[in-house]
Design a protein around this motif. Sequence first.
Motif, mmCIF file in Angstrom:
data_model
loop_
_atom_site.group_PDB
_atom_site.id
_atom_site.type_symbol
_atom_site.label_atom_id
_atom_site.label_comp_id
_atom_site.label_asym_id
_atom_site.label_seq_id
_atom_site.Cartn_x
_atom_site.Cartn_y
_atom_site.Cartn_z
ATOM 1 N N GLU A 49 0.824 -1.204 0.000
ATOM 2 C CA GLU A 49 0.000 0.000 0.000
ATOM 3 C C GLU A 49 0.861 1.258 0.000
ATOM 4 O O GLU A 49 0.619 2.203 -0.763
ATOM 5 C CB GLU A 49 -0.939 0.002 1.212
ATOM 6 N N GLU A 50 1.869 1.287 0.874
ATOM 7 C CA GLU A 50 2.754 2.448 0.932
ATOM 8 C C GLU A 50 3.556 2.573 -0.360
ATOM 9 O O GLU A 50 3.815 3.679 -0.839
ATOM 10 C CB GLU A 50 3.701 2.326 2.133
ATOM 11 N N ALA A 51 3.926 1.427 -0.940
ATOM 12 C CA ALA A 51 4.676 1.452 -2.201
ATOM 13 C C ALA A 51 3.865 2.127 -3.300
ATOM 14 O O ALA A 51 4.398 2.894 -4.102
ATOM 15 C CB ALA A 51 5.054 0.044 -2.620
ATOM 16 N N LEU A 52 2.563 1.853 -3.347
ATOM 17 C CA LEU A 52 1.708 2.488 -4.352
ATOM 18 C C LEU A 52 1.631 3.998 -4.130
ATOM 19 O O LEU A 52 1.603 4.781 -5.085
ATOM 20 C CB LEU A 52 0.310 1.867 -4.319
ATOM 21 N N ARG A 53 1.622 4.405 -2.861
ATOM 22 C CA ARG A 53 1.598 5.837 -2.569
ATOM 23 C C ARG A 53 2.914 6.491 -2.991
ATOM 24 O O ARG A 53 2.915 7.575 -3.605
ATOM 25 C CB ARG A 53 1.319 6.072 -1.083
ATOM 26 N N VAL A 54 4.026 5.838 -2.659
ATOM 27 C CA VAL A 54 5.336 6.378 -3.032
ATOM 28 C C VAL A 54 5.463 6.430 -4.550
ATOM 29 O O VAL A 54 5.945 7.418 -5.118
ATOM 30 C CB VAL A 54 6.470 5.532 -2.417
ATOM 31 N N PHE A 55 5.014 5.370 -5.215
ATOM 32 C CA PHE A 55 5.085 5.347 -6.667
ATOM 33 C C PHE A 55 4.221 6.442 -7.272
ATOM 34 O O PHE A 55 4.621 7.123 -8.231
ATOM 35 C CB PHE A 55 4.648 3.983 -7.208
ATOM 36 N N GLY A 56 3.023 6.640 -6.717
ATOM 37 C CA GLY A 56 2.134 7.662 -7.229
ATOM 38 C C GLY A 56 2.740 9.046 -7.168
ATOM 39 O O GLY A 56 2.519 9.874 -8.054
ATOM 40 N N ALA A 57 3.554 9.292 -6.125
ATOM 41 C CA ALA A 57 4.181 10.604 -5.964
ATOM 42 C C ALA A 57 5.444 10.750 -6.807
ATOM 43 O O ALA A 57 5.953 11.865 -6.964
ATOM 44 C CB ALA A 57 4.513 10.834 -4.491
ATOM 45 N N ASN A 58 5.936 9.619 -7.324
ATOM 46 C CA ASN A 58 7.195 9.654 -8.087
ATOM 47 C C ASN A 58 7.094 8.851 -9.379
ATOM 48 O O ASN A 58 8.107 8.353 -9.883
ATOM 49 C CB ASN A 58 8.341 9.096 -7.236
ATOM 50 N N ALA A 59 5.894 8.695 -9.904
ATOM 51 C CA ALA A 59 5.654 7.794 -11.033
ATOM 52 C C ALA A 59 6.532 8.098 -12.242
ATOM 53 O O ALA A 59 6.986 7.185 -12.940
ATOM 54 C CB ALA A 59 4.186 7.835 -11.438
ATOM 55 N N ALA A 60 6.804 9.352 -12.488
ATOM 56 C CA ALA A 60 7.549 9.719 -13.694
ATOM 57 C C ALA A 60 9.028 9.392 -13.602
ATOM 58 O O ALA A 60 9.720 9.331 -14.625
ATOM 59 C CB ALA A 60 7.371 11.219 -13.977
ATOM 60 N N THR A 61 9.520 9.145 -12.378
ATOM 61 C CA THR A 61 10.964 8.963 -12.215
ATOM 62 C C THR A 61 11.380 7.529 -11.909
ATOM 63 O O THR A 61 12.545 7.179 -12.062
ATOM 64 C CB THR A 61 11.493 9.865 -11.086
ATOM 65 N N VAL A 62 10.445 6.685 -11.464
ATOM 66 C CA VAL A 62 10.813 5.311 -11.081
ATOM 67 C C VAL A 62 11.132 4.477 -12.324
ATOM 68 O O VAL A 62 10.338 4.404 -13.259
ATOM 69 C CB VAL A 62 9.676 4.644 -10.272
ATOM 70 N N ASP A 63 12.309 3.859 -12.307
ATOM 71 C CA ASP A 63 12.739 3.018 -13.436
ATOM 72 C C ASP A 63 12.623 1.531 -13.140
ATOM 73 O O ASP A 63 12.444 0.718 -14.047
ATOM 74 C CB ASP A 63 14.202 3.332 -13.788
ATOM 75 N N LEU A 64 12.754 1.161 -11.848
ATOM 76 C CA LEU A 64 12.743 -0.264 -11.496
ATOM 77 C C LEU A 64 12.091 -0.447 -10.139
ATOM 78 O O LEU A 64 12.321 0.329 -9.205
ATOM 79 C CB LEU A 64 14.169 -0.817 -11.476
ATOM 80 N N LEU A 65 11.268 -1.492 -10.037
ATOM 81 C CA LEU A 65 10.637 -1.880 -8.781
ATOM 82 C C LEU A 65 11.344 -3.122 -8.258
ATOM 83 O O LEU A 65 11.385 -4.149 -8.933
ATOM 84 C CB LEU A 65 9.154 -2.176 -9.002
ATOM 85 N N LEU A 66 11.926 -3.043 -7.055
ATOM 86 C CA LEU A 66 12.558 -4.178 -6.389
ATOM 87 C C LEU A 66 11.678 -4.520 -5.198
ATOM 88 O O LEU A 66 11.650 -3.802 -4.198
ATOM 89 C CB LEU A 66 13.973 -3.809 -5.932
ATOM 90 N N THR A 67 10.924 -5.615 -5.292
ATOM 91 C CA THR A 67 9.936 -5.915 -4.267
ATOM 92 C C THR A 67 9.990 -7.353 -3.782
ATOM 93 O O THR A 67 10.291 -8.271 -4.561
ATOM 94 C CB THR A 67 8.505 -5.614 -4.777
ATOM 95 N N ASP A 68 9.692 -7.534 -2.515
ATOM 96 C CA ASP A 68 9.549 -8.873 -1.962
ATOM 97 C C ASP A 68 8.356 -9.549 -2.622
ATOM 98 O O ASP A 68 7.379 -8.881 -2.995
ATOM 99 C CB ASP A 68 9.346 -8.780 -0.449
ATOM 100 N N VAL A 69 8.423 -10.854 -2.797
ATOM 101 C CA VAL A 69 7.313 -11.597 -3.393
ATOM 102 C C VAL A 69 6.101 -11.567 -2.468
ATOM 103 O O VAL A 69 4.977 -11.324 -2.884
ATOM 104 C CB VAL A 69 7.726 -13.054 -3.683
ATOM 105 N N VAL A 70 6.349 -11.813 -1.179
ATOM 106 C CA VAL A 70 5.262 -11.879 -0.202
ATOM 107 C C VAL A 70 5.358 -10.666 0.714
ATOM 108 O O VAL A 70 6.316 -10.506 1.453
ATOM 109 C CB VAL A 70 5.341 -13.175 0.629
ATOM 110 N N LEU A 71 4.350 -9.791 0.647
ATOM 111 C CA LEU A 71 4.308 -8.593 1.467
ATOM 112 C C LEU A 71 3.112 -8.642 2.411
ATOM 113 O O LEU A 71 2.100 -9.278 2.097
ATOM 114 C CB LEU A 71 4.193 -7.346 0.580
ATOM 115 N N PRO A 72 3.204 -7.987 3.568
ATOM 116 C CA PRO A 72 2.039 -7.946 4.459
ATOM 117 C C PRO A 72 0.957 -7.037 3.887
ATOM 118 O O PRO A 72 1.223 -6.183 3.032
ATOM 119 C CB PRO A 72 2.634 -7.345 5.751
ATOM 120 N N GLY A 73 -0.260 -7.229 4.337
ATOM 121 C CA GLY A 73 -1.343 -6.377 3.864
ATOM 122 C C GLY A 73 -2.047 -6.933 2.638
ATOM 123 O O GLY A 73 -1.854 -8.081 2.250
#
Length: 316
Positions: free
Chosen positions: A207-231
């Motif tokens: 959820e927080e990742a989506l918020r961070v991405f939304g605020a920086n969508a134009a600049t993010v080049d790569l998403l490094l994420t855990d497979v299993v996240l809480p929430g």
Amino acid sequence: MPDLIPLLRRTLGEHIEVRYVETAGLWPAMADPAQLESAVLNLALNARDAMPGGGRLTIELGNKVLDHEYARHYAQVVPVDYAMVAVSDTGHGMTPEVIKRVFEPFFTTKPDGKGTGLGLAMVFGFVKQSGGHVKIYSEPGEGTTVKIYLPRAAGAATVAQRTSAPVELPRGSATVLVVEDEAAVREIACAILADLGYQVLEAPDGEEALRVFGANAATVDLLLTDVVLPGKVRGRELAERVQALRPEVRVVFMSGYTENSIVHHGRSDDGVHLVGKPFKREQLARKVAEVLGTAASTIPEASNVVALRPARDAAP
């Protein structure tokens, strides 16, 4: 170890599919073979109980290195070569509270009369007596992986000898969004990437990742994420939602489960980009550069043994 597989298939029953994966050129381990087989059998029986409706058990053998960065977080770990045995299942998994207690003598989540609570305690005792290290990765509903690290037998090269010549790593200036609920893992991943020149954003969950991405969508080049996240938003859904907004964003998944168990257990499709936890600096640097298409062909390859770093829970 291969001789144990037919026994496991007979013991676990037809409703459990047993897979065996072995790396070529396995190192000999400093451990009693009979105790090792007993430990694997204990883990397999626990896995069977976690899959009453059937499932898959993956046993994987490989050569690993626990490096200085990993050892810094675990006082009992010596940064040398290890032979690894990983036992993974597709069972109901465990909560963080249960994981913290699984190695305690007489602790069990099974009904009365169904278990003594000594199986995992015996595994833990054997590994420690052998000078090794044991790590559990588990999530409710996602299964469990138990990794046993046993010191490489005589003739093992030291980390200092193998890394005496510094290895040049690929660098970059891209922006990477790191999503990991374990603070220690997230902190180290961000530090490694920042040191290599990347711009780093971070989030502890989907959820927080989506918020961070939304605020920086134009600049993010790569998403490094855990497979299993809480929430509610897990790693795969997060990747799909990010790429729905910006298809050009590259994705690398992190997981404490072995790559073989992830693919075999259906948590990920073949061909996805995955970096296993724990991982070392070289492994993360090369994977990110590879996915971004910035890896230089002139950069020498790292050792074919994989150095590891900490993952989800703080205790091994």
